[in-house]
Design an enzyme around this catalytic site. Sequence first.
Site, mmCIF file in Angstrom:
data_model
loop_
_atom_site.group_PDB
_atom_site.id
_atom_site.type_symbol
_atom_site.label_atom_id
_atom_site.label_comp_id
_atom_site.label_asym_id
_atom_site.label_seq_id
_atom_site.Cartn_x
_atom_site.Cartn_y
_atom_site.Cartn_z
ATOM 1 N N ASN A 13 5.272 57.213 18.795
ATOM 2 C CA ASN A 13 5.717 56.522 17.581
ATOM 3 C C ASN A 13 6.258 57.599 16.641
ATOM 4 O O ASN A 13 5.496 58.377 16.086
ATOM 5 C CB ASN A 13 4.539 55.773 16.940
ATOM 6 C CG ASN A 13 4.919 55.138 15.617
ATOM 7 O OD1 ASN A 13 6.109 55.057 15.279
ATOM 8 N ND2 ASN A 13 3.937 54.684 14.866
ATOM 9 N N TRP A 14 7.564 57.592 16.512
ATOM 10 C CA TRP A 14 8.185 58.636 15.690
ATOM 11 C C TRP A 14 8.003 58.412 14.188
ATOM 12 O O TRP A 14 8.263 59.290 13.385
ATOM 13 C CB TRP A 14 9.684 58.706 15.997
ATOM 14 C CG TRP A 14 10.009 59.390 17.286
ATOM 15 C CD1 TRP A 14 9.144 59.958 18.176
ATOM 16 C CD2 TRP A 14 11.325 59.573 17.839
ATOM 17 N NE1 TRP A 14 9.830 60.486 19.236
ATOM 18 C CE2 TRP A 14 11.171 60.267 19.052
ATOM 19 C CE3 TRP A 14 12.614 59.226 17.423
ATOM 20 C CZ2 TRP A 14 12.261 60.614 19.856
ATOM 21 C CZ3 TRP A 14 13.705 59.562 18.215
ATOM 22 C CH2 TRP A 14 13.520 60.251 19.419
ATOM 23 N N LYS A 15 7.600 57.188 13.816
ATOM 24 C CA LYS A 15 7.482 56.852 12.381
ATOM 25 C C LYS A 15 8.809 57.151 11.680
ATOM 26 O O LYS A 15 9.855 56.955 12.296
ATOM 27 C CB LYS A 15 6.300 57.598 11.769
ATOM 28 C CG LYS A 15 5.032 57.405 12.602
ATOM 29 C CD LYS A 15 3.783 57.894 11.964
ATOM 30 C CE LYS A 15 2.611 57.611 12.891
ATOM 31 N NZ LYS A 15 1.324 57.904 12.319
ATOM 32 N N HIS A 98 1.369 48.154 12.507
ATOM 33 C CA HIS A 98 0.870 49.525 12.367
ATOM 34 C C HIS A 98 0.140 49.655 11.030
ATOM 35 O O HIS A 98 0.534 49.055 10.032
ATOM 36 C CB HIS A 98 2.029 50.525 12.450
ATOM 37 C CG HIS A 98 1.545 51.935 12.597
ATOM 38 N ND1 HIS A 98 1.092 52.666 11.525
ATOM 39 C CD2 HIS A 98 1.377 52.711 13.689
ATOM 40 C CE1 HIS A 98 0.686 53.853 11.962
ATOM 41 N NE2 HIS A 98 0.847 53.903 13.262
ATOM 42 N N GLU A 100 0.138 51.842 8.872
ATOM 43 C CA GLU A 100 0.971 52.292 7.743
ATOM 44 C C GLU A 100 1.753 51.117 7.157
ATOM 45 O O GLU A 100 2.002 51.074 5.954
ATOM 46 C CB GLU A 100 1.906 53.424 8.203
ATOM 47 C CG GLU A 100 1.122 54.716 8.392
ATOM 48 C CD GLU A 100 1.630 55.619 9.494
ATOM 49 O OE1 GLU A 100 2.786 55.468 9.924
ATOM 50 O OE2 GLU A 100 0.851 56.489 9.944
ATOM 51 N N GLU A 170 -5.979 51.898 16.855
ATOM 52 C CA GLU A 170 -5.731 53.109 16.072
ATOM 53 C C GLU A 170 -6.684 53.158 14.877
ATOM 54 O O GLU A 170 -6.394 52.549 13.834
ATOM 55 C CB GLU A 170 -4.283 53.119 15.568
ATOM 56 C CG GLU A 170 -3.249 53.149 16.661
ATOM 57 C CD GLU A 170 -1.973 53.848 16.213
ATOM 58 O OE1 GLU A 170 -1.520 54.727 16.940
ATOM 59 O OE2 GLU A 170 -1.448 53.533 15.126
ATOM 60 N N GLY A 176 -3.026 60.959 12.052
ATOM 61 C CA GLY A 176 -2.399 62.059 11.330
ATOM 62 C C GLY A 176 -3.395 63.021 10.695
ATOM 63 O O GLY A 176 -3.026 63.859 9.877
ATOM 64 N N SER A 216 -4.248 60.939 16.432
ATOM 65 C CA SER A 216 -4.359 62.373 16.735
ATOM 66 C C SER A 216 -4.505 62.664 18.232
ATOM 67 O O SER A 216 -5.175 63.627 18.614
ATOM 68 C CB SER A 216 -5.517 63.017 15.958
ATOM 69 O OG SER A 216 -5.280 62.897 14.562
HETATM 70 P P1 13P Z 1 -0.865 60.657 15.071
HETATM 71 O O1 13P Z 1 -0.815 60.831 16.564
HETATM 72 O O2 13P Z 1 0.108 61.525 14.347
HETATM 73 O O3 13P Z 1 -2.268 60.725 14.556
HETATM 74 O O4 13P Z 1 -0.353 59.153 14.789
HETATM 75 C C1 13P Z 1 -0.934 58.110 15.462
HETATM 76 C C2 13P Z 1 -0.167 56.892 15.162
HETATM 77 O O5 13P Z 1 -0.231 56.370 14.077
HETATM 78 C C3 13P Z 1 0.705 56.363 16.217
HETATM 79 O O6 13P Z 1 1.169 55.099 15.868
#
Ligand code: 13P
Length: 257
Positions: A13-15, A98, A100, A170, A176, A216
């Site tokens: 997931n590149w966000k 997600h 976020e 998640e 993160g 992570s």
């Molecule tokens: P990280 O791997 O950077 O913790 O992010 C996880 C995530 O939110 C994937 O959607």
Amino acid sequence: MQGTKRRFLIAGNWKMNKTLKETEEFFDMFMSFKKDFGVDVLFCVPFTDLKTALEKTKDSKIKIAAQNCHFEEKGAFTGEISANMLKELGCRYVLLGHSERRQYFNETDLTVNLRLKAALKEGLKAIVCVGETLEQRKDNITDEVIAIQIKTALKDVSKAEIDGVVIAYEPIWAIGTGENATKEQAEDVCKKIRKEIEKLYDSEVAQKTLILYGGSMKPANCEELLKEEDIDGGLIGGASLKSEEFLKIVDVAEKIR
Ligand code: 13P
């Protein structure tokens, strides 16, 4: 492992990362390393990168997903993208719910359900994210929170449609932060998610449904997580932005299942 027939899905997931140029460079590099995989490989990319990512990967088995879609087909929803728009672009996958999106853009279990139904109606496959906050974990209500998220997200999703749904667990406190859930914590919740799916559908559906862990995940910790029985892959943020890192996780997954 454990005799399961479920095929791993290693998803990045590149966000909100990577411009068009960076997307081109990424896939040029990534595909120069590897084009064919023993596991399913998918990238959730920003809307602006979708077309380029789809074109760049068309001769490979890499799947490309959008990071969201709206629940209405069209109309006065400035800034939103419909499932139909994704489909016409050739995009077959979408990430939904997600944390976020929930945290910063007021998405709720209810809107995740509406988005999921809209995506499935268009024939898209969806990765639906669930996860508890640190406070909820400390309050010992993780199981209840996850059960409600699952039940609400899958409300009115038929047994035939669930085939196109992947769940990603998640834990928000692990996203993160560099601090992943332990393999025991991750397996415990993923197993309970499978139980919830069994309650909503049946054991055959539950056994077929892919459940990913995200938070992570990186080359250093992926092996122990991916070896767990109910973890069928990863949803990887930070470590999906560099080809070498992500490919190391793919390599580990290929060796396990
Ligand atoms: P990280 O791997 O950077 O913790 O992010 C996880 C995530 O939110 C994937 O959607």
